[in-house]
Design a protein around this motif. Sequence first.
Motif, PDB file in Angstrom:
ATOM      1  N   UNK A   1     -13.268  19.259  31.387  1.00  0.00           N
ATOM      2  CA  UNK A   1     -12.088  19.882  31.737  1.00  0.00           C
ATOM      3  C   UNK A   1     -12.312  20.170  33.302  1.00  0.00           C
ATOM      4  N   UNK A   2     -11.060  19.895  33.842  1.00  0.00           N
ATOM      5  CA  UNK A   2     -10.992  20.430  35.513  1.00  0.00           C
ATOM      6  C   UNK A   2      -9.686  21.335  35.535  1.00  0.00           C
ATOM      7  N   UNK A   3      -9.445  22.019  36.643  1.00  0.00           N
ATOM      8  CA  UNK A   3      -8.264  22.628  37.010  1.00  0.00           C
ATOM      9  C   UNK A   3      -8.103  22.747  38.532  1.00  0.00           C
ATOM     10  N   UNK A   4      -6.932  23.497  38.986  1.00  0.00           N
ATOM     11  CA  UNK A   4      -6.824  23.690  40.376  1.00  0.00           C
ATOM     12  C   UNK A   4      -7.264  25.109  40.469  1.00  0.00           C
ATOM     13  N   UNK A   5      -8.137  25.376  41.299  1.00  0.00           N
ATOM     14  CA  UNK A   5      -8.765  26.626  41.460  1.00  0.00           C
ATOM     15  C   UNK A   5      -7.967  27.283  42.532  1.00  0.00           C
ATOM     16  N   UNK A   6      -8.196  28.765  42.509  1.00  0.00           N
ATOM     17  CA  UNK A   6      -7.495  29.348  43.664  1.00  0.00           C
ATOM     18  C   UNK A   6      -8.535  30.314  44.216  1.00  0.00           C
TER      19      UNK A   6
ATOM     20  N   UNK B   1      -6.670  11.677  22.084  1.00  0.00           N
ATOM     21  CA  UNK B   1      -7.956  11.939  22.174  1.00  0.00           C
ATOM     22  C   UNK B   1      -7.978  12.905  20.603  1.00  0.00           C
ATOM     23  N   UNK B   2      -9.035  12.596  20.017  1.00  0.00           N
ATOM     24  CA  UNK B   2      -9.328  13.532  18.425  1.00  0.00           C
ATOM     25  C   UNK B   2     -10.687  13.912  18.842  1.00  0.00           C
ATOM     26  N   UNK B   3     -10.675  15.222  18.820  1.00  0.00           N
ATOM     27  CA  UNK B   3     -12.001  15.910  19.403  1.00  0.00           C
ATOM     28  C   UNK B   3     -12.564  17.060  18.366  1.00  0.00           C
ATOM     29  N   UNK B   4     -13.734  17.327  18.499  1.00  0.00           N
ATOM     30  CA  UNK B   4     -14.309  18.529  17.795  1.00  0.00           C
ATOM     31  C   UNK B   4     -13.796  19.834  18.411  1.00  0.00           C
ATOM     32  N   UNK B   5     -12.915  19.937  19.178  1.00  0.00           N
ATOM     33  CA  UNK B   5     -12.209  21.090  19.863  1.00  0.00           C
ATOM     34  C   UNK B   5     -10.703  20.688  19.948  1.00  0.00           C
ATOM     35  N   UNK B   6      -9.945  21.689  19.496  1.00  0.00           N
ATOM     36  CA  UNK B   6      -8.558  21.378  19.409  1.00  0.00           C
ATOM     37  C   UNK B   6      -7.664  21.419  20.548  1.00  0.00           C
ATOM     38  N   UNK B   7      -8.081  22.167  21.549  1.00  0.00           N
ATOM     39  CA  UNK B   7      -7.142  22.351  22.789  1.00  0.00           C
ATOM     40  C   UNK B   7      -6.970  20.871  23.394  1.00  0.00           C
ATOM     41  N   UNK B   8      -7.846  19.970  23.545  1.00  0.00           N
ATOM     42  CA  UNK B   8      -7.595  18.982  24.218  1.00  0.00           C
ATOM     43  C   UNK B   8      -6.956  17.840  23.368  1.00  0.00           C
ATOM     44  N   UNK B   9      -6.767  17.813  21.951  1.00  0.00           N
ATOM     45  CA  UNK B   9      -6.501  16.966  20.950  1.00  0.00           C
ATOM     46  C   UNK B   9      -5.049  16.672  21.370  1.00  0.00           C
TER      47      UNK B   9
ATOM     48  N   UNK C   1     -16.108  20.884  26.864  1.00  0.00           N
ATOM     49  CA  UNK C   1     -17.235  20.069  26.565  1.00  0.00           C
ATOM     50  C   UNK C   1     -16.951  19.638  25.193  1.00  0.00           C
ATOM     51  N   UNK C   2     -16.035  18.591  24.831  1.00  0.00           N
ATOM     52  CA  UNK C   2     -15.528  18.067  23.491  1.00  0.00           C
ATOM     53  C   UNK C   2     -15.910  16.839  23.111  1.00  0.00           C
ATOM     54  N   UNK C   3     -16.309  16.356  22.135  1.00  0.00           N
ATOM     55  CA  UNK C   3     -16.595  15.053  21.545  1.00  0.00           C
ATOM     56  C   UNK C   3     -15.884  14.633  20.139  1.00  0.00           C
ATOM     57  N   UNK C   4     -15.653  13.348  20.219  1.00  0.00           N
ATOM     58  CA  UNK C   4     -14.845  12.803  19.212  1.00  0.00           C
ATOM     59  C   UNK C   4     -14.436  11.442  19.432  1.00  0.00           C
ATOM     60  N   UNK C   5     -13.263  10.918  19.321  1.00  0.00           N
ATOM     61  CA  UNK C   5     -12.886   9.623  19.429  1.00  0.00           C
ATOM     62  C   UNK C   5     -11.665   9.468  20.321  1.00  0.00           C
ATOM     63  N   UNK C   6     -11.304   8.097  20.929  1.00  0.00           N
ATOM     64  CA  UNK C   6     -10.289   8.011  21.603  1.00  0.00           C
ATOM     65  C   UNK C   6      -9.657   6.568  21.507  1.00  0.00           C
ATOM     66  N   UNK C   7      -8.326   6.572  21.645  1.00  0.00           N
ATOM     67  CA  UNK C   7      -7.642   5.421  21.418  1.00  0.00           C
ATOM     68  C   UNK C   7      -6.867   5.272  22.848  1.00  0.00           C
ATOM     69  N   UNK C   8      -6.521   3.963  23.355  1.00  0.00           N
ATOM     70  CA  UNK C   8      -5.721   3.898  24.490  1.00  0.00           C
ATOM     71  C   UNK C   8      -4.389   3.321  24.085  1.00  0.00           C
TER      72      UNK C   8
END
Length: 434
Positions: A172-177, A370-378, A414-421
């Motif tokens: 993940x990345x973000x816009x820091x201040x 994205x389908x991952x082992x961490x819910x936030x980015x799914x 840091x999340x792992x799983x599968x991806x489709x385009x």
Amino acid sequence: MARASLHTALGWVLLFPLLSGCASVIPEAASRPATSRPAPTPPPGAPPSYTPRPSETGGVAAKPIPATPNPPLPAPAPPATATTAVDAGVIAGPEFNELGVSAERATAALKAFRLSCPSLLRRADTSGLTQNGEWDESCAAAKGWADRDATNFFSRYFGTVQVGAGTAFVTGYYEPEIAASRDKRPGYDVPIYRRPADLVDVDLGLFSKDLQGKKIRGRVDGSQFLPYYDRATIERGALAGRGLEIAWAADAAEFFFLQVQGSGRLRLPDGGIMRIGYDSQNGRDYVGIGKLLLDRGALQPGQASMQGILDYLRADPVRGAAVMNENPSWVFFRELTGPGPLGALGVPVTGRASVAVDPKYVPLGAPVFLSLDRAEPNGLWIAQDTGGAIKGANRFDSFWGAGEAARAIAGGMAARGSALLLLPRASVARLTVR
């Protein structure tokens, strides 16, 4: 918000003698240590390296929300020589309406896709997945499609494919201040530089067909083309006194991570905000200091989040300065006065909707599931950016926006799983056979 590469030019020396002392390849990825080279000598009388002055706490990474990812589709092993998505192999995936994308995520993705379309239609797709004209229908439809009906938009115009093994890794990345000042003053002494005029880009493809697509950065010194100054040399004053400072940061460690992110906001002493964006990089290979600290046992597994690294750097500022200098990469910035931050497509990236990709494996502008082992980015994202460490098939960097919540999620992602385009149906039909 481009960030930087690992490839070096050493392997090209025999093919290209004129650049035998050349700088490393223009950064595109950033996850493993680079081959070391002697740093250029700083100008005589350069000031000593500054000491980072802790000014803020590192914060706490968000606690992951666990999830069960979909397994990748069975696929032949991609060849070791693959350098694009087509080389890695492509197989057809399920229909979009089988993915279970929420209406909220589909709406955010449609808005981001619509914004990307003008740039998407102009770009040449280096992944080999799509051809000229194949995006025309979906982009034309996106202009007037109702946001509330986004799920049907993606279902109608797109099919899904898996590239290679389909095994995804997502950061993940973000816009820091960070605290900064437009002028140097007590408490604000960390220079933020614009791109120097003597930083030269070289397209090696102009000299040899075997080097097409390869670029390097460096500087000219007399009759020699040399690597540009590395981080330690810049911090010792190699660029001081040249009028390149656009602002001065309060905390070297915070600015280090802003360079990693590639853009950010400067919180000025009067309460105003100055937004800065990536304007180039010194051509030096990026070295991830988190991995260095893990390998040395200075950090334990689970501590190598951005927040954990910041705590380590601040515990001993002199030691922290030395560790940061082990990453020779330095990013130059420009002030942004319009919408931002801007991604590699030249359009603003959207928190929780934009993802950075390797354009050799994902067309910039394409939707990604994205389908991952961490819910936030799914869920559904749009490929609108590239990133330093984002290299290869199924490697993604999710953008979370600005603010403390974004920092907390992105810093430990840091999340792992599968991806489709998701590709235009004409592309899927041409590439795959069910």
